[in-house]
Design an enzyme around this catalytic site. Sequence first.
Site, PDB file in Angstrom:
ATOM      1  N   HIS A  52      56.562 -51.977 -13.908  1.00  0.00           N
ATOM      2  CA  HIS A  52      56.676 -50.786 -13.062  1.00  0.00           C
ATOM      3  C   HIS A  52      55.875 -50.989 -11.785  1.00  0.00           C
ATOM      4  CE1 HIS A  52      53.005 -49.995 -15.391  1.00  0.00           C
ATOM      5  NE2 HIS A  52      52.679 -49.002 -14.571  1.00  0.00           N
ATOM      6  N   HIS A  54      53.265 -49.512 -10.215  1.00  0.00           N
ATOM      7  CA  HIS A  54      51.866 -49.182  -9.938  1.00  0.00           C
ATOM      8  C   HIS A  54      51.070 -50.418  -9.517  1.00  0.00           C
ATOM      9  CE1 HIS A  54      52.095 -45.242 -12.478  1.00  0.00           C
ATOM     10  NE2 HIS A  54      52.560 -45.089 -11.252  1.00  0.00           N
ATOM     11  N   ASP A  56      48.119 -51.532  -9.942  1.00  0.00           N
ATOM     12  CA  ASP A  56      47.323 -52.314 -10.893  1.00  0.00           C
ATOM     13  C   ASP A  56      48.197 -53.208 -11.765  1.00  0.00           C
ATOM     14  OD1 ASP A  56      48.269 -49.930 -12.194  1.00  0.00           O
ATOM     15  OD2 ASP A  56      46.805 -50.227 -13.801  1.00  0.00           O
ATOM     16  N   HIS A  57      49.511 -53.138 -11.558  1.00  0.00           N
ATOM     17  CA  HIS A  57      50.442 -54.027 -12.260  1.00  0.00           C
ATOM     18  C   HIS A  57      51.153 -54.999 -11.319  1.00  0.00           C
ATOM     19  CE1 HIS A  57      50.410 -52.025 -16.307  1.00  0.00           C
ATOM     20  NE2 HIS A  57      49.803 -51.117 -15.553  1.00  0.00           N
ATOM     21  N   HIS A 109      56.676 -42.783 -18.003  1.00  0.00           N
ATOM     22  CA  HIS A 109      55.468 -43.017 -17.213  1.00  0.00           C
ATOM     23  C   HIS A 109      55.837 -43.047 -15.733  1.00  0.00           C
ATOM     24  CE1 HIS A 109      51.455 -44.479 -16.319  1.00  0.00           C
ATOM     25  NE2 HIS A 109      51.953 -45.546 -15.730  1.00  0.00           N
ATOM     26  N   ASP A 126      52.934 -49.550 -19.371  1.00  0.00           N
ATOM     27  CA  ASP A 126      52.193 -48.327 -19.666  1.00  0.00           C
ATOM     28  C   ASP A 126      53.053 -47.291 -20.390  1.00  0.00           C
ATOM     29  OD1 ASP A 126      50.098 -49.552 -18.390  1.00  0.00           O
ATOM     30  OD2 ASP A 126      50.039 -48.192 -16.679  1.00  0.00           O
ATOM     31  N   HIS A 164      46.914 -52.037 -21.066  1.00  0.00           N
ATOM     32  CA  HIS A 164      45.514 -51.627 -20.958  1.00  0.00           C
ATOM     33  C   HIS A 164      44.791 -51.712 -22.294  1.00  0.00           C
ATOM     34  CE1 HIS A 164      45.675 -49.891 -16.844  1.00  0.00           C
ATOM     35  NE2 HIS A 164      46.945 -49.661 -17.150  1.00  0.00           N
TER      36      HIS A 164
END
Length: 254
Positions: A52, A54, A56-57, A109, A126, A164
């Site tokens: 996805h 985001h 942090d990915h 998400h 996530d 995570h």
Amino acid sequence: MRLTPLPAFQDNYIWALQAPDAGTVFVDPGQARPVIEAAAGGMQPRAILLTHHHDDHIGGVRELQARWPDLPVFGPDDERIPLAHVPVAEGDRVELAGFVFDVLSVPGHTRSHVAFHGHGRLFCGDTLFSLGCGRMFEGTPAQMLASLQRLAALPPQTEVCCGHEYTLGNAAFARHVDPANAALQRRQQEARDMREHSLATVPSHLHSELACNPFLRTRTPAIRAAVAARLGRAPLDEAETFAELRRWKDGFRA
């Protein structure tokens, strides 16, 4: 195949799946440095998979593309991924030398979230966590529930490779909701022991999640009773059970 969780940021994991010839697929590299260090240690980058949009990915991808310009990147068809990549969607199959992954659409998400399933592993970003699930930033409870049910239908020996290290926090909530669950009690202690030795608590196995994760157990009497007690009435259906369980988790403090 060798599976390695590469720590990133405070609690992210970048997943590295390495074939016998050292060719390695990296999943959700929010930072470039862990991948570069893994490559220096012998993991030869063969592809990147993104679940996805985001940061942090995906935040490390641009630097990795600069370092390896021919490295293929596969991810959702989403304008919020401002990178050169091959868009994938439900029903697609990613085939590389030594690797095959089926693409599953799992909105909730985010609206365009996907998961990759192959080689006995599920890279679910996530959407599904060990003992928990992701927040619904864009999707509806019905969408998220359907996505989790799709993942729950995979073979029970599937390794769940989430994005995570949230297991202990999720365990606290799960025990609050489902205190009599003996399998959950064992899983919580196992996770405590692993974290005390600085070990990753993931991947977990899907059969363990089915026994312990309240978000995969919304049809069970124990979870329905806990939600009914919170609502002051029986939930109307499974979607309401899930929605209230997720609201409960959003405000939960151990």
